[in-house]
Design an enzyme around this catalytic site. Structure first.
Site, mmCIF file in Angstrom:
data_model
loop_
_atom_site.group_PDB
_atom_site.id
_atom_site.type_symbol
_atom_site.label_atom_id
_atom_site.label_comp_id
_atom_site.label_asym_id
_atom_site.label_seq_id
_atom_site.Cartn_x
_atom_site.Cartn_y
_atom_site.Cartn_z
ATOM 1 N N ASP A 57 0.997 -0.949 -0.044
ATOM 2 C CA ASP A 57 0.023 -0.210 -0.079
ATOM 3 C C ASP A 57 1.415 1.105 -0.085
ATOM 4 O O ASP A 57 2.271 1.490 0.593
ATOM 5 C CB ASP A 57 -1.080 0.096 0.996
ATOM 6 C CG ASP A 57 -2.069 1.343 0.627
ATOM 7 O OD1 ASP A 57 -2.401 1.979 0.281
ATOM 8 O OD2 ASP A 57 -2.875 0.974 1.705
ATOM 9 N N HIS B 270 2.774 3.404 -8.763
ATOM 10 C CA HIS B 270 2.539 1.244 -9.027
ATOM 11 C C HIS B 270 4.048 0.865 -9.587
ATOM 12 O O HIS B 270 4.011 -0.333 -9.351
ATOM 13 C CB HIS B 270 1.464 1.553 -9.890
ATOM 14 C CG HIS B 270 0.585 1.811 -9.027
ATOM 15 N ND1 HIS B 270 0.085 1.616 -8.112
ATOM 16 C CD2 HIS B 270 -0.887 2.253 -9.872
ATOM 17 C CE1 HIS B 270 -1.075 2.043 -7.600
ATOM 18 N NE2 HIS B 270 -2.049 2.590 -8.321
ATOM 19 N N LEU C 265 11.004 -20.966 -5.254
ATOM 20 C CA LEU C 265 10.277 -19.732 -4.089
ATOM 21 C C LEU C 265 9.406 -20.070 -4.918
ATOM 22 O O LEU C 265 8.853 -19.953 -6.231
ATOM 23 C CB LEU C 265 10.424 -18.505 -4.341
ATOM 24 C CG LEU C 265 9.260 -17.567 -4.190
ATOM 25 C CD1 LEU C 265 9.242 -17.357 -2.320
ATOM 26 C CD2 LEU C 265 10.207 -15.823 -4.518
HETATM 27 C C1 FPP Z 1 -1.832 0.527 -2.975
HETATM 28 O O1 FPP Z 1 -1.319 1.494 -3.887
HETATM 29 C C2 FPP Z 1 -2.015 -0.524 -4.450
HETATM 30 C C3 FPP Z 1 -2.415 -1.499 -5.595
HETATM 31 C C4 FPP Z 1 -3.075 -1.580 -5.840
HETATM 32 C C5 FPP Z 1 -1.480 -2.142 -6.415
HETATM 33 C C6 FPP Z 1 -0.011 -2.537 -5.869
HETATM 34 C C7 FPP Z 1 0.208 -2.416 -7.561
HETATM 35 C C8 FPP Z 1 1.953 -2.635 -7.490
HETATM 36 C C9 FPP Z 1 2.527 -2.582 -6.141
HETATM 37 C C10 FPP Z 1 2.948 -2.831 -9.283
HETATM 38 C C11 FPP Z 1 1.788 -4.105 -9.844
HETATM 39 C C12 FPP Z 1 2.130 -5.544 -8.825
HETATM 40 C C13 FPP Z 1 2.801 -6.714 -9.760
HETATM 41 C C14 FPP Z 1 2.862 -7.895 -8.894
HETATM 42 C C15 FPP Z 1 2.953 -6.813 -11.138
HETATM 43 P P1 FPP Z 1 -2.085 2.236 -3.483
HETATM 44 O O2 FPP Z 1 -2.913 2.913 -4.764
HETATM 45 O O3 FPP Z 1 -3.398 2.223 -3.097
HETATM 46 O O4 FPP Z 1 -1.563 3.991 -2.601
HETATM 47 P P2 FPP Z 1 -2.522 5.048 -1.445
HETATM 48 O O5 FPP Z 1 -2.845 4.195 -0.704
HETATM 49 O O6 FPP Z 1 -1.167 5.889 -1.770
HETATM 50 O O7 FPP Z 1 -3.369 5.488 -2.682
#
Ligand code: FPP
Length: 258
Positions: free
Chosen positions: A28, A45, A139
């Protein structure tokens, strides 16, 4: 299949390793990381993918056998359509760019969740990647995508109910252990360590069943900043905990010295 429930003192003792076998992560804080730099959310992201790469490398180095990452929850569809679209494109490009490297490093890749809503191309790449890496042993990297813990329990119940209707099982004999083979992570041990970055302290419908006895580690560090040093902090915190699974500390100490 590895034993999943800690049923006696010996099992509990066996689980007192300093290195977790299975780490589960809610990544997050990507959006906030980007916003604080005046960048679009997708930049956070993208940076997040680099941290996934780091984490996989550290897990292989340390002999952590399972890493499960919450990449897209069933609730994430509510985000602006453009962010959802860009996230899907990012998953696809990350998969295309990384899968050979994962395979070379003996990593087994798989996805849990209801991916039927994803585009045809993404679904087909996911299935290809799963087939390519299915025999790998170093893994198991599991990506939870369009996943929800309640969905998982419900779909497992549906499979169990179908078997009961077919007369294969008697509902009167159903126990917790009857449900476990139908859960998405049936062939993995329960997570030993759960990490959530980004400051929130909740599970957000992640692995509800499997996190029953998991050690929780919450950090305010945003996911794009969660580098290997941060991961080491989480591992040190884990190593300092005594896991009791319902036993007393005295029982564990006595068994250890027996
Ligand atoms: C949460 O941060 C993150 C996500 C909903 C997406 C996670 C995706 C990645 C880390 C990239 C791709 C991963 C793979 C496995 C290829 P948020 O957007 O909710 O952040 P915020 O709370 O600061 O708004």
């Amino acid at each position: 299949m590895e034993k999943k429930s800690k049923s006696d003192t010996a099992d509990v003792l066996a689980s007192q390793s300093d290195i977790p076998q299975h780490v589960a992560v809610i990544m997050d804080g990507n959006g906030r990381w980007a916003k604080s730099r005046g960048l679009p959310r997708i930049a956070g992201h993208r940076k997040g993918v680099e941290r996934v790469r780091d984490l996989v490398t550290v897990c292989v180095e340390k002999g952590i056998k399972h890493l499960t990452l919450f990449a897209f929850s069933s609730e994430n569809w509510r985000r602006p359509a453009q962010e959802v679209q860009l996230l899907m494109e990012l998953f696809l490009s990350a998969l295309e760019n990384e899968i050979k490297k994962l395979h070379k490093n003996n990593v087994c890749f798989r996805v849990i969740g209801d991916i039927t809503r994803f585009g045809e191309k993404l679904i087909s790449r996911i299935r290809q990647a799963e087939r390519l890496t299915q025999g790998n042993q170093a893994l198991t990297l599991t990506i939870a995508a369009n996943y929800g813990g309640r969905w998982d329990i419900a779909q497992a119940c549906a499979q169990l109910a179908r078997r009961a209707l077919n007369g294969e099982i008697d509902p009167a004999t159903i126990t917790e252990a009857s449900l476990e083979p139908f859960l998405s992570l049936a062939d993995a041990p329960e997570p030993d360590l759960f990490i959530r970055t980004g400051g929130e302290q909740r599970i957000s419908n992640f692995l509800l069943w499997q996190l029953a006895y998991t050690e929780m580690y919450f950090t305010p560090v945003l996911w794009p900043d969660f580098d290997r040093v941060q991961f080491e902090h989480a591992l040190v915190s884990f190593a300092g905990r005594q896991r009791r699974f319902g036993l007393t500390g005295d029982q564990i100490e006595a068994a250890r010295h027996a």
